[in-house]
Design an enzyme around this catalytic site. Sequence first.
Site, PDB file in Angstrom:
ATOM      1  N   ARG A 297      92.390 140.038 109.455  1.00  0.00           N
ATOM      2  CA  ARG A 297      92.431 138.605 109.786  1.00  0.00           C
ATOM      3  C   ARG A 297      93.865 138.093 109.621  1.00  0.00           C
ATOM      4  O   ARG A 297      94.340 137.296 110.411  1.00  0.00           O
ATOM      5  CB  ARG A 297      91.459 137.793 108.908  1.00  0.00           C
ATOM      6  CG  ARG A 297      91.656 136.285 109.091  1.00  0.00           C
ATOM      7  CD  ARG A 297      90.478 135.414 108.679  1.00  0.00           C
ATOM      8  NE  ARG A 297      89.768 135.853 107.506  1.00  0.00           N
ATOM      9  CZ  ARG A 297      90.230 135.775 106.247  1.00  0.00           C
ATOM     10  NH1 ARG A 297      91.412 135.246 106.001  1.00  0.00           N
ATOM     11  NH2 ARG A 297      89.503 136.218 105.246  1.00  0.00           N
TER      12      ARG A 297
ATOM     13  N   TYR B 161      92.485 119.245 129.705  1.00  0.00           N
ATOM     14  CA  TYR B 161      91.341 120.154 129.846  1.00  0.00           C
ATOM     15  C   TYR B 161      90.089 119.565 129.173  1.00  0.00           C
ATOM     16  O   TYR B 161      90.164 119.022 128.058  1.00  0.00           O
ATOM     17  CB  TYR B 161      91.719 121.502 129.214  1.00  0.00           C
ATOM     18  CG  TYR B 161      90.596 122.496 129.223  1.00  0.00           C
ATOM     19  CD1 TYR B 161      90.158 123.060 130.410  1.00  0.00           C
ATOM     20  CD2 TYR B 161      89.956 122.870 128.045  1.00  0.00           C
ATOM     21  CE1 TYR B 161      89.116 123.961 130.431  1.00  0.00           C
ATOM     22  CE2 TYR B 161      88.911 123.780 128.050  1.00  0.00           C
ATOM     23  CZ  TYR B 161      88.504 124.313 129.254  1.00  0.00           C
ATOM     24  OH  TYR B 161      87.464 125.207 129.264  1.00  0.00           O
TER      25      TYR B 161
ATOM     26  N   ASP C  14      99.766 122.279 126.837  1.00  0.00           N
ATOM     27  CA  ASP C  14      98.933 123.396 127.250  1.00  0.00           C
ATOM     28  C   ASP C  14      99.541 123.917 128.556  1.00  0.00           C
ATOM     29  O   ASP C  14      99.556 123.218 129.563  1.00  0.00           O
ATOM     30  CB  ASP C  14      97.501 122.867 127.450  1.00  0.00           C
ATOM     31  CG  ASP C  14      96.508 123.940 127.876  1.00  0.00           C
ATOM     32  OD1 ASP C  14      96.931 124.916 128.520  1.00  0.00           O
ATOM     33  OD2 ASP C  14      95.311 123.778 127.578  1.00  0.00           O
TER      34      ASP C  14
ATOM     35  N   LYS D 142      92.886 132.908 131.380  1.00  0.00           N
ATOM     36  CA  LYS D 142      93.214 132.598 132.768  1.00  0.00           C
ATOM     37  C   LYS D 142      94.301 133.545 133.293  1.00  0.00           C
ATOM     38  O   LYS D 142      94.069 134.736 133.330  1.00  0.00           O
ATOM     39  CB  LYS D 142      93.591 131.122 132.877  1.00  0.00           C
ATOM     40  CG  LYS D 142      92.648 130.173 132.100  1.00  0.00           C
ATOM     41  CD  LYS D 142      91.232 130.176 132.638  1.00  0.00           C
ATOM     42  CE  LYS D 142      90.221 129.501 131.719  1.00  0.00           C
ATOM     43  NZ  LYS D 142      90.555 128.145 131.289  1.00  0.00           N
TER      44      LYS D 142
HETATM   45  C1  LIG Z   1      90.231 127.315 130.195  1.00  0.00           C
HETATM   46  C2  LIG Z   1      91.219 126.381 129.645  1.00  0.00           C
HETATM   47  C3  LIG Z   1      91.273 126.116 128.272  1.00  0.00           C
HETATM   48  C4  LIG Z   1      90.275 126.698 127.283  1.00  0.00           C
HETATM   49  O1  LIG Z   1      90.419 128.056 127.167  1.00  0.00           O
HETATM   50  P1  LIG Z   1      89.234 129.056 126.686  1.00  0.00           P
HETATM   51  O2  LIG Z   1      89.916 130.363 126.673  1.00  0.00           O
HETATM   52  O3  LIG Z   1      88.154 128.926 127.706  1.00  0.00           O
HETATM   53  O4  LIG Z   1      88.790 128.579 125.354  1.00  0.00           O
HETATM   54  C5  LIG Z   1      92.261 125.277 127.802  1.00  0.00           C
HETATM   55  N1  LIG Z   1      93.148 124.709 128.647  1.00  0.00           N
HETATM   56  C6  LIG Z   1      93.118 124.926 129.969  1.00  0.00           C
HETATM   57  C7  LIG Z   1      94.127 124.268 130.831  1.00  0.00           C
HETATM   58  C8  LIG Z   1      92.174 125.774 130.524  1.00  0.00           C
HETATM   59  O5  LIG Z   1      92.134 125.982 131.834  1.00  0.00           O
END
Ligand SMILES: *Cc1c(COP(=O)(O)O)cnc(C)c1O
Length: 380
Positions: free
Chosen positions: A46, A98, A170, A195
């Site tokens: 961890r 998001y 983000d 993604k």
């Molecule tokens: C999908 C997404 C998230 C969340 O990510 P997860 O891996 O699904 O928890 C956060 N920000 C953006 C812009 C996203 O497209």
Amino acid sequence: MKLATRLLHAGRDRDPYTGASSVPIYQCSTFAQKDPEQRQPYDYSRSDNPTREALELAIADLEGGARGLAFASGMAATSTVLLLFKPGDHIIAGEDIYGGTYRVLTTVFKQWQLDVTFVDTTDIENIRRAIKPTTRAVFVESPSNPLLKITDLATVAKLAHEHKLLAITDNTFMTPAAQRPLELGFDIVVHSATKFIGGHSDLIAGLAVTRDETLGKRLKSLQNSFGAILGPQDAWLTLRGLKTLGVRFAAQQQAAERVAQWLQTRSEVKQVFYPTLPNHPGHELHLRQAAGGGAVVSFELAGGGAAAKALLKRVELMLPAVSLGGVESILSYPPMMSHAAMPRSERLARGITDGLLRLSVGLEDVDDLTTDLARALTAD
Ligand SMILES: *Cc1c(COP(=O)(O)O)cnc(C)c1O
């Protein structure tokens, strides 16, 4: 070294113990400690795991930060970053961040008395007006989702620092291959590596990078305390994805621009949203802070919700699903997928109309993609 090279060689490009060409999956929870008085690099997974560490070193290098950290999901990365704040602190967030970030802020962290104001961050004055004595951070996304609105990242970072706020973004939609917010002054970058970074629609992962070491140490301590770490198998898959990020993103971005231009020629399409189209209000600003428009195109059908749902049913090549950033094209319907939890009136007020679709362009031949769309648009 240039980014294309760093994607392959940043961090740890081979196993330091055996020379193996890929860092092995260290599938272990603990490490032998014969002499507990001697500090050793690993004691418990961890806290640190060599496979996860290879990924953390790589993403820190690619974003140009001091410290990278890998989490179980994008939401785990964002939520752990939000643990930097305490009850009573105030955060200013983009109104079209998001959906999961919106949800965690308005449910879990609300209960925790973290105060949030959502504003349209494309106008810096909206952020300035929202600042109060308890404000501690600004959280933005550029391009935003699903309307791909552009926020001036360098100006947001400057304003944040004038008021001693942390600037957090983000960067999932652009990836470090095309946009590096830490270089524009941001303090923390988070990613859903699910993604484009993972890139193959085969894992869930999250990353966070801090610009300086002090903040990096605080976040590392939260990662270890809260424990939402990425496992070694998924860390390995993410590392594997990173190696081809540069070529994938370049090809997908180029294809997306062509699909956006093609969509603009169609009478069934009322409006196309893509950051480098000359009629996009943020296109000059976007090209100052990013290398290309990204691989996500949103478009509104003239036929509204019925036409959008019909298109989703009729496409054959594209995957009708949530998510984005995979090697396969993914068509999603924000009103019933990513923004389903938002009341219709609020969704419409934010411009997310019933006829809006979001396409993440993959690595297929562009002609096959437009053929799939053309057939689905005209079928009756
Ligand atoms: C999908 C997404 C998230 C969340 O990510 P997860 O891996 O699904 O928890 C956060 N920000 C953006 C812009 C996203 O497209």
